[in-house]
Design a protein around this motif. Structure first.
Motif, PDB file in Angstrom:
ATOM      1  N   THR A 177       0.841  -1.200   0.000  1.00 35.80           N
ATOM      2  CA  THR A 177       0.000   0.000   0.000  1.00 35.80           C
ATOM      3  C   THR A 177       0.874   1.247   0.000  1.00 35.80           C
ATOM      4  O   THR A 177       0.629   2.207  -0.746  1.00 35.80           O
ATOM      5  CB  THR A 177      -0.931   0.000   1.233  1.00 35.80           C
ATOM      6  N   ARG A 178       1.914   1.227   0.805  1.00 36.71           N
ATOM      7  CA  ARG A 178       2.834   2.361   0.884  1.00 36.71           C
ATOM      8  C   ARG A 178       3.560   2.569  -0.450  1.00 36.71           C
ATOM      9  O   ARG A 178       3.730   3.710  -0.911  1.00 36.71           O
ATOM     10  CB  ARG A 178       3.839   2.117   2.013  1.00 36.71           C
ATOM     11  N   LYS A 179       3.997   1.482  -1.062  1.00 40.71           N
ATOM     12  CA  LYS A 179       4.702   1.581  -2.349  1.00 40.71           C
ATOM     13  C   LYS A 179       3.784   2.165  -3.418  1.00 40.71           C
ATOM     14  O   LYS A 179       4.199   2.999  -4.240  1.00 40.71           O
ATOM     15  CB  LYS A 179       5.206   0.200  -2.765  1.00 40.71           C
ATOM     16  N   ALA A 180       2.516   1.750  -3.412  1.00 44.07           N
ATOM     17  CA  ALA A 180       1.554   2.277  -4.391  1.00 44.07           C
ATOM     18  C   ALA A 180       1.283   3.752  -4.144  1.00 44.07           C
ATOM     19  O   ALA A 180       1.076   4.528  -5.089  1.00 44.07           O
ATOM     20  CB  ALA A 180       0.254   1.478  -4.324  1.00 44.07           C
ATOM     21  N   MET A 181       1.291   4.174  -2.882  1.00 42.42           N
ATOM     22  CA  MET A 181       1.122   5.599  -2.567  1.00 42.42           C
ATOM     23  C   MET A 181       2.203   6.416  -3.264  1.00 42.42           C
ATOM     24  O   MET A 181       1.928   7.450  -3.888  1.00 42.42           O
ATOM     25  CB  MET A 181       1.211   5.834  -1.054  1.00 42.42           C
ATOM     26  N   ARG A 182       3.432   5.941  -3.141  1.00 39.19           N
ATOM     27  CA  ARG A 182       4.565   6.670  -3.734  1.00 39.19           C
ATOM     28  C   ARG A 182       4.492   6.652  -5.266  1.00 39.19           C
ATOM     29  O   ARG A 182       4.701   7.686  -5.923  1.00 39.19           O
ATOM     30  CB  ARG A 182       5.877   6.043  -3.262  1.00 39.19           C
ATOM     31  N   THR A 183       4.174   5.492  -5.823  1.00 42.34           N
ATOM     32  CA  THR A 183       4.119   5.355  -7.279  1.00 42.34           C
ATOM     33  C   THR A 183       3.057   6.264  -7.892  1.00 42.34           C
ATOM     34  O   THR A 183       3.270   6.847  -8.959  1.00 42.34           O
ATOM     35  CB  THR A 183       3.832   3.899  -7.661  1.00 42.34           C
ATOM     36  N   LEU A 184       1.911   6.383  -7.212  1.00 45.91           N
ATOM     37  CA  LEU A 184       0.767   7.089  -7.786  1.00 45.91           C
ATOM     38  C   LEU A 184       0.510   8.456  -7.149  1.00 45.91           C
ATOM     39  O   LEU A 184      -0.546   9.054  -7.367  1.00 45.91           O
ATOM     40  CB  LEU A 184      -0.491   6.215  -7.655  1.00 45.91           C
ATOM     41  N   ALA A 185       1.467   8.953  -6.383  1.00 43.93           N
ATOM     42  CA  ALA A 185       1.265  10.216  -5.650  1.00 43.93           C
ATOM     43  C   ALA A 185       0.796  11.354  -6.541  1.00 43.93           C
ATOM     44  O   ALA A 185      -0.060  12.154  -6.162  1.00 43.93           O
ATOM     45  CB  ALA A 185       2.551  10.609  -4.925  1.00 43.93           C
ATOM     46  N   GLN A 186       1.336  11.443  -7.748  1.00 40.15           N
ATOM     47  CA  GLN A 186       0.993  12.558  -8.634  1.00 40.15           C
ATOM     48  C   GLN A 186      -0.477  12.558  -9.039  1.00 40.15           C
ATOM     49  O   GLN A 186      -1.001  13.602  -9.447  1.00 40.15           O
ATOM     50  CB  GLN A 186       1.887  12.530  -9.879  1.00 40.15           C
ATOM     51  N   ARG A 187      -1.152  11.437  -8.902  1.00 38.52           N
ATOM     52  CA  ARG A 187      -2.583  11.406  -9.239  1.00 38.52           C
ATOM     53  C   ARG A 187      -3.412  12.284  -8.313  1.00 38.52           C
ATOM     54  O   ARG A 187      -4.532  12.690  -8.653  1.00 38.52           O
ATOM     55  CB  ARG A 187      -3.115   9.963  -9.205  1.00 38.52           C
ATOM     56  N   LEU A 188      -2.855  12.594  -7.152  1.00 35.73           N
ATOM     57  CA  LEU A 188      -3.569  13.469  -6.230  1.00 35.73           C
ATOM     58  C   LEU A 188      -3.849  14.842  -6.841  1.00 35.73           C
ATOM     59  O   LEU A 188      -4.778  15.537  -6.422  1.00 35.73           O
ATOM     60  CB  LEU A 188      -2.770  13.659  -4.936  1.00 35.73           C
ATOM     61  N   SER A 189      -3.049  15.233  -7.807  1.00 36.82           N
ATOM     62  CA  SER A 189      -3.246  16.539  -8.440  1.00 36.82           C
ATOM     63  C   SER A 189      -4.574  16.596  -9.190  1.00 36.82           C
ATOM     64  O   SER A 189      -5.047  17.681  -9.549  1.00 36.82           O
ATOM     65  CB  SER A 189      -2.088  16.853  -9.392  1.00 36.82           C
ATOM     66  N   MET A 190      -5.205  15.440  -9.415  1.00 38.92           N
ATOM     67  CA  MET A 190      -6.500  15.385 -10.087  1.00 38.92           C
ATOM     68  C   MET A 190      -7.647  15.695  -9.127  1.00 38.92           C
ATOM     69  O   MET A 190      -8.783  15.921  -9.552  1.00 38.92           O
ATOM     70  CB  MET A 190      -6.716  14.000 -10.700  1.00 38.92           C
ATOM     71  N   VAL A 191      -7.350  15.704  -7.822  1.00 39.88           N
ATOM     72  CA  VAL A 191      -8.381  15.878  -6.802  1.00 39.88           C
ATOM     73  C   VAL A 191      -8.488  17.353  -6.429  1.00 39.88           C
ATOM     74  O   VAL A 191      -7.489  18.072  -6.398  1.00 39.88           O
ATOM     75  CB  VAL A 191      -8.042  15.029  -5.554  1.00 39.88           C
ATOM     76  N   SER A 192      -9.683  17.817  -6.114  1.00 39.43           N
ATOM     77  CA  SER A 192      -9.878  19.223  -5.753  1.00 39.43           C
ATOM     78  C   SER A 192      -9.100  19.566  -4.483  1.00 39.43           C
ATOM     79  O   SER A 192      -8.964  18.728  -3.582  1.00 39.43           O
ATOM     80  CB  SER A 192     -11.364  19.516  -5.534  1.00 39.43           C
ATOM     81  N   VAL A 193      -8.614  20.805  -4.417  1.00 42.43           N
ATOM     82  CA  VAL A 193      -7.823  21.222  -3.253  1.00 42.43           C
ATOM     83  C   VAL A 193      -8.661  21.205  -1.984  1.00 42.43           C
ATOM     84  O   VAL A 193      -8.137  20.980  -0.885  1.00 42.43           O
ATOM     85  CB  VAL A 193      -7.187  22.613  -3.461  1.00 42.43           C
ATOM     86  N   GLU A 194      -9.978  21.436  -2.096  1.00 42.11           N
ATOM     87  CA  GLU A 194     -10.825  21.409  -0.902  1.00 42.11           C
ATOM     88  C   GLU A 194     -10.818  20.022  -0.258  1.00 42.11           C
ATOM     89  O   GLU A 194     -10.696  19.901   0.970  1.00 42.11           O
ATOM     90  CB  GLU A 194     -12.272  21.785  -1.252  1.00 42.11           C
ATOM     91  N   ARG A 195     -10.925  18.985  -1.090  1.00 40.55           N
ATOM     92  CA  ARG A 195     -10.935  17.619  -0.549  1.00 40.55           C
ATOM     93  C   ARG A 195      -9.566  17.249   0.012  1.00 40.55           C
ATOM     94  O   ARG A 195      -9.459  16.579   1.038  1.00 40.55           O
ATOM     95  CB  ARG A 195     -11.344  16.619  -1.640  1.00 40.55           C
ATOM     96  N   ILE A 196      -8.522  17.685  -0.669  1.00 40.40           N
ATOM     97  CA  ILE A 196      -7.168  17.415  -0.174  1.00 40.40           C
ATOM     98  C   ILE A 196      -6.957  18.087   1.179  1.00 40.40           C
ATOM     99  O   ILE A 196      -6.440  17.479   2.125  1.00 40.40           O
ATOM    100  CB  ILE A 196      -6.114  17.896  -1.199  1.00 40.40           C
ATOM    101  N   TYR A 197      -7.364  19.343   1.289  1.00 38.84           N
ATOM    102  CA  TYR A 197      -7.158  20.055   2.551  1.00 38.84           C
ATOM    103  C   TYR A 197      -7.958  19.410   3.683  1.00 38.84           C
ATOM    104  O   TYR A 197      -7.482  19.338   4.825  1.00 38.84           O
ATOM    105  CB  TYR A 197      -7.526  21.531   2.432  1.00 38.84           C
ATOM    106  N   THR A 198      -9.163  18.937   3.389  1.00 42.11           N
ATOM    107  CA  THR A 198      -9.968  18.288   4.425  1.00 42.11           C
ATOM    108  C   THR A 198      -9.232  17.088   5.015  1.00 42.11           C
ATOM    109  O   THR A 198      -9.164  16.922   6.245  1.00 42.11           O
ATOM    110  CB  THR A 198     -11.321  17.827   3.852  1.00 42.11           C
TER     111      THR A 198
END
Length: 409
Positions: A177-198
């Motif tokens: 799970t941790r390795k996949a977090m690192r591999t796919l971290a850049q996908r977070l940029s697809m998520v709205s900043v409001e949800r990320i901040y929450t």
């Protein structure tokens, strides 16, 4: 394994069963109950479609009917009831293009994020744990249901939620799970900043704020706060901040101020404005922006253990800010500010005047003494306050009136 469900939840489940449909409490409420934590809310999953749920219960609200969710009202409380579903293709890294209903509880549970959130419970038949959520609770670890890359590709916010759940529960993150977090971290940029901040805010408010560094090690932090990533990469900064966060109270504003003060790579005098700009980008609320900006601007300030200095601070920033400032300074310096706290307590208990509103004379009364210009009235009131801060016993109407008369003359 027995679990105590609220009466309303049991009532909803049994009503659905009597109508011929499976129904279970599901997700976080089951997880928290097994951990002997009080669930924040109770969710129910069922074979019944939204239309069938609405036929069974008299009082419902269509809160997310396109995703199969209807809120059932029992007395004055609402409970989300969601139809078993299978998500279609995720096109935006957050929401499925379409949702299909299914008659299979297994299919519903296998689409969920983490094993500890993919358990269901029925008051008669007990726990349904198809993906070893119990095992991961016992091991105190966060592990995706099935393939971690697939779960994170479906919904990129889960990448940050893994760290947040770890911080809330004090759990480690399973290696794949941790390795996949690192591999796919850049996908977070697809998520709205409001949800990320929450999610980020929830992480920072936990008993384990040091889990912030899991987001650093998995490159998630670079997506959330690229403005701070450079300084966060410096070992000395990380070690100091880690110690500060571990020693800090569970106070969001203080922790954010510690983070920004440590990691904003600008001169100290520019940090206040830089903090405001960063928080606005994250679309935080105005109160958070103003409080954290102020704390960052005060991060290196000293506050002598003197009543005048404390009254002046209270006058400018207020009692709540004084408490936060002292928390931050204690964490920053490793020193106790108990004497300042004691003096502040005495000042507040005595009722010393620290604001214009607390003066024994009003603006209208100043005008009655012959000051007609509004701006001049404000200047006189502020001047009176400065004198009263130095000498609290001056705050008597007759004395203040006399002072105003002298200044007018």
């Amino acid at each position: 394994m027995m679990m105590e469900l609220p009466y309303a939840v049991t009532t909803i489940i049994k009503s659905l069963n009597e109508a011929g449909y499976e129904a279970f409490a599901v997700g976080g409420c089951v997880r928290d109950s097994l951990l002997l934590r009080t669930p924040g809310d109770w969710d129910i999953t069922t074979q019944a479609t939204p239309e069938e749920v609405k036929r069974i219960f008299k009082r419902t609200v269509d809160t997310g009917i396109q995703h199969g969710t209807v809120t059932v009202l029992i007395d004055k409380e609402g409970f989300e009831v969601t139809t078993y579903r299978v998500d279609g293709e995720y096109e935006d890294g957050r929401h499925p293009k379409e949702v299909s209903f299914t008659a299979s509880l297994r299919e519903d549970l296998r689409r969920r994020d983490f094993t500890i959130n993919a358990m269901a419970y029925h008051p008669d038949t007990g726990l349904v744990d198809l993906f070893d959520g119990i095992g991961d609770l016992e091991k105190k670890r966060i592990c995706c249901v099935g393939d971690a890359r697939e779960r994170f590709t479906e919904d990129a916010l889960r990448i940050l939620r893994a760290a947040r759940f770890g911080a809330q529960l004090g759990f480690s993150i399973e290696e794949k799970t941790r390795k996949a977090m690192r591999t796919l971290a850049q996908r977070l940029s697809m998520v709205s900043v409001e949800r990320i901040y929450t999610e980020f805010r929830k992480l920072m408010e936990t008993d384990y704020p040091e889990y912030l560094f899991i987001t650093v090690d998995t490159k998630v932090f670079e997506v959330i706060l690229p403005e701070l990533a450079g300084r966060m990469a410096q070992e000395e900064v990380r070690e100091r901040l880690l110690a500060q966060l571990k020693n800090s109270p569970k106070e969001l504003y203080v922790r954010l101020a510690l983070l920004f003060d440590a990691c904003l790579d600008v001169p100290q005098e520019e940090k206040k404005d830089a903090t405001g700009k960063l928080l606005r980008r994250l679309k935080t609320d105005r109160e958070t922006i103003e409080i954290v900006k102020t704390l960052v601007s005060l991060a290196q300030e000293e506050l002598p253990a003197e009543e005048l200095a404390i009254r002046q601070f209270l006058s400018r920033y207020g009692e709540a800010m004084l408490g936060r400032f002292l928390m931050m300074r204690e964490v920053n310096s490793g020193k106790s500010f108990g004497e300042q706290r004691l003096l502040a307590s005495r000042i507040m208990q005595r009722g010393d005047c620290v604001t214009v509103k607390g003066l024994a004379i009003s603006g209208a009364e100043v005008m009655d003494l012959g000051v007609k210009q509004g701006r001049k009235v404000g200047e006189i009131l502020n001047r009176l306050l400065n004198e009263v801060l130095k000498t609290p016993e001056l705050n008597e109407k007759t004395r203040l009136v006399e002072m105003v008369k002298q200044w007018i003359e």
